[in-house]
Each structure stands twice: as structure tokens, then as C-alpha cells.
Design a protein around this motif. Structure first.
Motif, PDB file in Angstrom:
ATOM      1  N   LEU A   1      57.269  20.039  69.509  1.00  0.00           N
ATOM      2  CA  LEU A   1      58.057  19.718  68.463  1.00  0.00           C
ATOM      3  C   LEU A   1      58.346  20.076  68.044  1.00  0.00           C
TER       4      LEU A   1
ATOM      5  N   LEU B   1      62.291  20.518  67.225  1.00  0.00           N
ATOM      6  CA  LEU B   1      63.665  21.219  65.644  1.00  0.00           C
ATOM      7  C   LEU B   1      64.405  22.402  65.137  1.00  0.00           C
TER       8      LEU B   1
ATOM      9  N   GLU C   1      55.706  21.419  62.150  1.00  0.00           N
ATOM     10  CA  GLU C   1      55.396  19.993  62.995  1.00  0.00           C
ATOM     11  C   GLU C   1      54.005  19.867  63.404  1.00  0.00           C
TER      12      GLU C   1
ATOM     13  N   VAL D   1      58.093  14.960  62.399  1.00  0.00           N
ATOM     14  CA  VAL D   1      58.512  14.319  64.070  1.00  0.00           C
ATOM     15  C   VAL D   1      57.044  13.863  64.955  1.00  0.00           C
TER      16      VAL D   1
ATOM     17  N   HIS E   1      60.552  10.492  70.447  1.00  0.00           N
ATOM     18  CA  HIS E   1      61.506  11.966  72.023  1.00  0.00           C
ATOM     19  C   HIS E   1      62.388  10.436  72.214  1.00  0.00           C
TER      20      HIS E   1
ATOM     21  N   GLU F   1      66.455  10.960  71.012  1.00  0.00           N
ATOM     22  CA  GLU F   1      67.496  11.695  71.578  1.00  0.00           C
ATOM     23  C   GLU F   1      68.106  11.682  72.548  1.00  0.00           C
TER      24      GLU F   1
ATOM     25  N   PHE G   1      64.872  14.553  65.708  1.00  0.00           N
ATOM     26  CA  PHE G   1      65.270  16.046  65.632  1.00  0.00           C
ATOM     27  C   PHE G   1      65.730  15.954  64.293  1.00  0.00           C
TER      28      PHE G   1
END
Length: 358
Positions: free
Chosen positions: A17, A21, A74, A271, A276, A279, A287
Motif C-alpha cells: 500500500l 501511494l 499505509e 487505502v 485496488h 486503478e 491511491f
């Protein structure tokens, strides 16, 4: 106007994570410094610098504060005292209050309830006698969990009714526990939300999640969810974020009941694995949204341009990467970990479904 570009952002924690980031921060022209005791961590491969030290090392924290414009983290098990100490000299987002609320499952459940967000029934368990009394109250069924530090199914024991509870308290370490009642849910969903420094809240579409052996296996978007249930999830997030005076991205997991109502399972002030997919299926990922929030930038759009399925690559699943790479409309993201171990997250794949083909 406060500086919002070309910042140096401190990240506590150097796992995947933190890695993602740092990648998002670089795209926005920010520099990142990671505080992590493991020198060869995933984030070290992509950040600008790393301070190799324990998360509560006073010298390392002082250095991080002196070199950064803002600090984030994170994972939710950052020492609260470290976040509080840092916040005396540099902005820390999300706030230490969010860590305090999320690190202890009993505190977390009470906090959610105080925000008007329902959870499973629960009982504090500090002895074998209290465990047996709690099980009796729940008809012999429930999920026994350590109150602190458990994740991905670790530190848990299921009671489905009829099991012998003798020695269960000691077997989980004799530490403070919580017994949660079973919830007759139809599916599990999660909501990824972000709150900005001016109080603006943005939410991504909820994902429907499937876990195997206590670890997230897939997140599918859109979830099989009514508009009313989706609105309820958003309202819950808004209440929680306001109560915490939160800045940054948060993940909130819910159980969906047969009548469409929601019961919150847990929150993660960071996050989140179930986000995920953003993205690949959104222009602005979770992120980037987090980096925008903590650095004072304008919120990005959370609109989804594609349906998708995100699949975690756990342990030897890393061997399937060549097959995933051969598939159309798949984004493969690997975490830079050299050793595949059972239960270890090695990467993830997001498969876009906008063509209507899996």
C-alpha cells in the motif's frame, strides 16, 4: 494559499500500500520518504528515500517530521503515540484519532455504534469465564477475535454451535478478545470513501467481496446492491468521516442483510485492498485520491468507466502471472516481493468487463 504541489510526503509503512501511494504521489510531482524497518520493502523500490527504523523510533520520527510537509500511513497498526508525536510538528492525515478508533475491535464497534452505524452484537471477553458467558448469550455461535493486531483471518476462531470452548481464551494468547455474533448476510461489500480538508466527501462504487481462508480473494464491481443500500453505505461513511474529522481515504466493510439493510463489519483508516480495482476501472485511483486529500489538492472523480473483477495473487498464485498477462483488458500489478509464501499477497489483477466478456 498553502503549498499543495511539490510536497514531500512521509509514509509510515513500506508494504504494497505504501508502494502504491508512493507511485501515485510521484505522478503528482510529490516526493515521498518511507519510514519502515525492513530495508528491502516494496515501497523502497519506488519512493525517493527510506528511513530504516522502527515505527516508534523517536529519532526517526523527528527526522521524518523535519523532512516532510505532511505525513500519512499505509496500515492501521501504526503506534498511536507516534502519530500524536508527529502531529505536534507536521500535519498527519488521517488523524491519530482514527488509529485509536480502529486498532481495538471493541473500541471500533462502539465507535461505529456511537455514529449510528449498526454492527453485529458483541461482547468483550477478558477471561475463559467471560467467553463462556458470551457464547451462551449468542446461542453457542460467534466469531472470537483478538481485539488488537489481527488481520487476514489471523487471531480468530469460529464457533458454529456445539464446539467445546474449553481453553479457547488461552489458545488465542490470553489477550483481550471480542466475541461477535454471527450475521445472516447475503453478501459482503466494501465502500472506499475519501474526505478532504474542506470536508468534501467522495465515494467510489461499492465492491462485492469474496474471501478465502480469511483473505480477500476477489472484489467485483458493481456489487449486487440496491440503490437504497448504496445510499445507506455512503451515509454511514459520511457520518464516520465527520466524527473522526478525517482526511484521506478509508475502507469500510459491510454485511448486506436479506432485507437490504447494512451491518458494518470493520473500518480501515487507509487505502484498502478492496479498492485496488480503482486503478484500472477509474481515471482517479484510490491511491491518487488519498494523495490529493492529504496534500490539499482538488478531489478527483470517482466515476467508474468499466465493470471489473479484482483478484488477489496470494502465495503461489504469482506463478499464474504469465497467463494473466496474456488476457485482454487485464491490469497486472505486482508488489516487488521476492519470496512467495502461503497467505502472502504478491500482487493483484484487475480484469475490465466493459466488453461484456470475462
Amino acid at each position: 494559499m498553502a503549498k499543495t504541489t511539490n510536497l514531500t510526503i512521509g509514509i509510515i509503512g513500506g508494504g504494497q500500500l505504501g508502494r502504491m501511494l508512493a507511485m501515485a504521489a510521484a505522478r503528482l510531482n510529490h516526493r515521498t520518504i518511507v519510514l519502515e524497518p525492513q530495508a528491502d520493502c516494496p515501497a523502497a523500490q519506488v519512493c525517493n528515500d527510506q528511513i530504516v527504523a522502527a515505527y516508534d523510533d523517536a529519532t526517526a520520527l523527528a527526522e521524518l517530521a523535519s523532512r516532510c510537509d505532511v505525513v500519512t500511513y499505509e496500515f492501521e497498526n501504526v503506534p498511536v503515540t507516534a502519530a500524536e508525536k508527529l502531529s505536534l510538528s507536521v500535519p498527519v492525515h488521517p488523524p491519530a484519532k482514527a488509529l485509536s478508533a480502529s486498532q481495538d475491535r471493541l473500541t471500533e464497534k462502539r465507535f461505529l455504534n456511537n455514529c449510528g452505524i449498526p454492527t453485529a452484537e458483541f461482547r468483550a471477553v477478558d477471561s475463559q469465564e467471560e467467553l463462556e458467558a458470551a457464547l451462551a448469550a449468542f446461542g453457542g455461535k460467534g466469531v472470537l477475535k483478538t481485539r488488537r493486531m489481527g488481520y487476514d483471518g489471523k487471531g480468530q476462531r469460529l464457533f458454529r454451535g456445539g464446539e467445546d470452548a474449553a481453553g479457547a481464551f488461552a489458545a488465542l494468547g490470553g489477550v483481550p478478545l471480542i466475541l461477535e455474533s454471527f450475521v445472516a448476510f447475503e453478501r459482503e461489500i466494501s465502500l472506499i470513501a475519501a474526505r478532504f480538508q474542506d470536508g468534501t466527501v467522495t465515494c467510489y462504487d461499492p465492491a462485492e467481496n469474496i474471501h478465502l481462508n480469511g483473505i480477500l480473494h476477489t472484489s467485483t464491481v458493481p456489487a449486487a446492491l440496491s440503490d437504497a443500500a448504496k445510499a445507506l453505505a455512503v451515509q454511514s461513511a459520511e457520518k464516520l468521516l465527520a466524527a473522526l474529522d478525517y482526511v484521506g481515504v478509508i475502507g469500510i466493510e459491510f454485511f448486506v442483510l436479506p432485507d437490504g439493510s447494512l451491518v458494518a463489519n470493520e473500518m480501515a483508516p487507509r487505502v484498502h485492498n478492496t479498492g485496488h480495482w480503482t486503478e484500472a476501472a477509474c481515471v482517479i485511483s484510490q491511491f491518487e485520491q488519498h494523495i490529493r486529500a492529504v496534500s490539499g489538492l482538488h478531489p478527483g472523480s470517482t466515476e467508474r468507466h468499466s465493470d471489473c473483477i479484482m483478484t488477489n495473487l496470494i502465495g503461489d498464485d504469482i506463478n499464474d502471472v504469465p497467463t494473466w498477462l496474456s488476457k485482454k483488458d487485464c491490469l497486472v500489478h505486482l508488489y516487488g516481493k521476492t519470496e512467495a509464501r502461503p497467505g502472502r499477497k504478491m500482487g493483484h489483477v484487475t480484469q475490465l468487463l466493459h466488453t461484456g466478456k470475462a
